[in-house]
Design a protein around this motif. Structure first.
Motif, PDB file in Angstrom:
ATOM      1  N   CYS A  12       6.672   6.978  -1.120  1.00  0.00           N
ATOM      2  CA  CYS A  12       5.404   6.505  -1.686  1.00  0.00           C
ATOM      3  C   CYS A  12       4.244   7.023  -0.840  1.00  0.00           C
ATOM      4  O   CYS A  12       4.424   7.417   0.313  1.00  0.00           O
ATOM      5  CB  CYS A  12       5.421   4.988  -1.781  1.00  0.00           C
ATOM      6  N   SER A  46       1.978   5.400   0.369  1.00  0.00           N
ATOM      7  CA  SER A  46       1.531   4.293   1.212  1.00  0.00           C
ATOM      8  C   SER A  46       0.201   3.758   0.673  1.00  0.00           C
ATOM      9  O   SER A  46      -0.511   4.453  -0.071  1.00  0.00           O
ATOM     10  CB  SER A  46       1.365   4.723   2.671  1.00  0.00           C
ATOM     11  N   CYS A  47      -0.103   2.541   0.996  1.00  0.00           N
ATOM     12  CA  CYS A  47      -1.385   1.945   0.603  1.00  0.00           C
ATOM     13  C   CYS A  47      -1.579   0.706   1.458  1.00  0.00           C
ATOM     14  O   CYS A  47      -0.806   0.460   2.393  1.00  0.00           O
ATOM     15  CB  CYS A  47      -1.391   1.610  -0.887  1.00  0.00           C
ATOM     16  N   ARG A  58      -0.797  -2.122   1.146  1.00  0.00           N
ATOM     17  CA  ARG A  58       0.292  -3.110   1.174  1.00  0.00           C
ATOM     18  C   ARG A  58       1.440  -2.707   2.105  1.00  0.00           C
ATOM     19  O   ARG A  58       2.333  -3.508   2.339  1.00  0.00           O
ATOM     20  CB  ARG A  58       0.888  -3.264  -0.219  1.00  0.00           C
ATOM     21  N   ALA A  59       1.401  -1.457   2.561  1.00  0.00           N
ATOM     22  CA  ALA A  59       2.561  -0.940   3.306  1.00  0.00           C
ATOM     23  C   ALA A  59       2.871  -1.801   4.522  1.00  0.00           C
ATOM     24  O   ALA A  59       1.977  -2.241   5.245  1.00  0.00           O
ATOM     25  CB  ALA A  59       2.298   0.490   3.739  1.00  0.00           C
ATOM     26  N   GLY A 117       7.278   1.939   1.075  1.00  0.00           N
ATOM     27  CA  GLY A 117       6.578   1.194   2.104  1.00  0.00           C
ATOM     28  C   GLY A 117       6.624  -0.312   1.988  1.00  0.00           C
ATOM     29  O   GLY A 117       6.387  -1.020   2.956  1.00  0.00           O
ATOM     30  N   CYS A 118       6.860  -0.825   0.797  1.00  0.00           N
ATOM     31  CA  CYS A 118       6.839  -2.282   0.659  1.00  0.00           C
ATOM     32  C   CYS A 118       7.718  -2.685  -0.508  1.00  0.00           C
ATOM     33  O   CYS A 118       8.403  -1.866  -1.094  1.00  0.00           O
ATOM     34  CB  CYS A 118       5.408  -2.781   0.462  1.00  0.00           C
ATOM     35  N   VAL A 147       6.803  -3.795  -3.487  1.00  0.00           N
ATOM     36  CA  VAL A 147       6.250  -3.741  -4.845  1.00  0.00           C
ATOM     37  C   VAL A 147       7.089  -2.814  -5.737  1.00  0.00           C
ATOM     38  O   VAL A 147       7.670  -3.238  -6.727  1.00  0.00           O
ATOM     39  CB  VAL A 147       4.773  -3.287  -4.845  1.00  0.00           C
ATOM     40  N   ASN A 148       7.133  -1.513  -5.361  1.00  0.00           N
ATOM     41  CA  ASN A 148       7.969  -0.557  -6.099  1.00  0.00           C
ATOM     42  C   ASN A 148       9.231  -0.223  -5.324  1.00  0.00           C
ATOM     43  O   ASN A 148      10.089   0.489  -5.813  1.00  0.00           O
ATOM     44  CB  ASN A 148       7.205   0.744  -6.348  1.00  0.00           C
TER      45      ASN A 148
HETATM   46 FE1  SF4 Z   1       1.850   0.809  -1.557  1.00  0.00          FE
HETATM   47 FE2  SF4 Z   1       4.204  -0.392  -1.577  1.00  0.00          FE
HETATM   48 FE3  SF4 Z   1       3.600   1.384  -3.499  1.00  0.00          FE
HETATM   49 FE4  SF4 Z   1       4.100   2.223  -1.032  1.00  0.00          FE
HETATM   50  S1  SF4 Z   1       5.561   1.161  -2.378  1.00  0.00           S
HETATM   51  S2  SF4 Z   1       2.373   2.808  -2.319  1.00  0.00           S
HETATM   52  S3  SF4 Z   1       3.241   0.580   0.191  1.00  0.00           S
HETATM   53  S4  SF4 Z   1       2.609  -0.579  -3.137  1.00  0.00           S
END
Ligand code: SF4
Length: 367
Positions: A275, A277-278, A280-281, A309-310, A312-313
């Motif tokens: 990902c 990253s954003c 939320r990571a 990274g998190c 969410v996905n």
């Molecule tokens: Fe952001 Fe999580 Fe998506 Fe990575 S997986 S871009 S950290 S929301």
């Protein structure tokens, strides 16, 4: 080895006649091959063979060597004999080197008709020699060295001018019943290059060698080539590719292979789904993705690895991949074929992914 049947090709391939560059088939439904060119002095046989060995190791299937002098021409026979991959001699200016290359047992010869004076007069002899040795010819037209007549007619290297030049040269060979030909019409501007190849693809059934010439340093050249090759290959146009970068030739090969894998024209090997990253990571995604990529570099089995990274996905993507990690709260949930196999602390994510990848590789075997 390279699989005959691509994983999920982007489009049906254009019908092209098939030629043989040594053991590598080009056109006629053969897998799109990746080529590069040595940067050594060809007359330095040791250095050239060393670079060819490096290119071979990086996955290069056909290699081209420049032949600007008699010393280079003299080196061709040894290089062609000792190279593990077929060698194409690249000839500008001097028809005598075309004959030398054919005699030397090169797998093919590239000629640039725009640069070879009195080329037209020599075609009959070239066709005869090439036929005798079953050596295919690449007609390599370049915007930078377009035939003067066509430059005058079109004012500049337009797609029409490049195509007319290529087809004119091909017609000279056809007059001598020689059709063991592939063609390239290179330009440094992808827009012109794409249009030229599109017109050429319509106008003939010769296999096409794709290239954006003088594409530039690695970053720019990679993007230009990926965009141009993508536009053409996604229409089924292109039978062999050369990425030109102002960078070591093995880099060109890496990029070329990645382009083919991205388009489903070659079985994907290692694919990292990471990902961007954003906010939320919960882990340093860039570092993790880089470490995993480095740790798995060179794996020959097709493997899709998700680095997320998190949560969410993360779990979703990790489940779709062969192997994955979804991070959160200082831990990584490790997925193998859709199942969570373990949860490890962040510091152990990379080594665990590599361990699991090795286990999977053992089960799957090479592509
Ligand atoms: Fe952001 Fe999580 Fe998506 Fe990575 S997986 S871009 S950290 S929301």
């Amino acid at each position: 080895g390279v699989p005959e049947v691509p994983a999920r090709p982007v489009a049906p391939r254009r019908h092209a006649r098939r030629i043989q560059v040594g053991p590598v088939a080009v056109g006629g439904g053969a897998p799109v091959s990746v080529q590069s060119m040595t940067t050594t002095r060809t007359s330095d046989i040791g250095a050239t063979l060393q670079q060819i060995a490096e290119l071979t190791a990086s996955g290069c299937q056909i290699v081209r060597v420049a032949c600007p002098t008699q010393d280079d021409a003299d080196a061709l026979a040894t290089i062609a004999r000792k190279s593990q991959i077929p060698v194409i001699a690249d000839i500008h200016f001097q028809p005598k080197y075309v004959f030398a290359a054919i005699e030397a047992g090169c797998a093919a010869v590239r000629v640039n008709p725009g640069n070879i004076k009195q080329f037209d007069d020599k075609v009959r002899e070239i066709a005869r020699a090439a036929k005798e040795h079953a050596t295919p010819i690449r007609i390599g037209v370049n915007a930078g060295s377009l035939d003067r007549r066509l430059l005058q007619k079109y004012g500049r290297a337009t797609p029409e001018a490049l195509v007319e030049s290529a087809l004119w040269e091909a017609s000279l060979f056809e007059e001598h019943d020689f059709r063991d030909i592939k063609i390239s019409v290179k330009h440094n501007d992808p827009v012109v290059m794409i249009e030229a190849y599109r017109q050429l693809a319509e106008a003939c059934d010769y296999p096409l060698h794709l290239g954006v010439t003088e594409a530039g340093p690695a970053f720019q050249g990679t993007i230009k080539s990926a965009v141009a090759f993508g536009a053409l290959l996604s229409r089924g146009i292109g039978d062999t590719i050369r990425v030109s970068l102002s960078a070591p030739p093995a880099e060109e090969v890496k990029v070329g292979i990645q382009i083919l894998e991205s388009l489903g024209l070659r079985q994907r090997r290692l694919e990292i789904v990471s990902c961007p990253s954003c906010g939320r990571a919960q882990v340093d995604v860039y570092k993790l993705a880089e470490e995993v990529t480095a740790g798995l570099d060179g794996m020959e089995v097709p493997l899709r690895v998700a680095v997320m990274g998190c949560v969410v996905n993360g779990p979703g993507e990790a489940r779709e991949a062969d192997l994955g990690v979804a991070s959160g709260n200082g831990k990584g949930q490790i997925f193998v074929k859709g199942e969570v196999v373990k949860t490890v602390p962040e510091s152990r994510i990379v080594e665990t992914l590599i361990e699991e990848a090795m286990k999977l590789a053992e089960r799957t075997g090479p592509a």
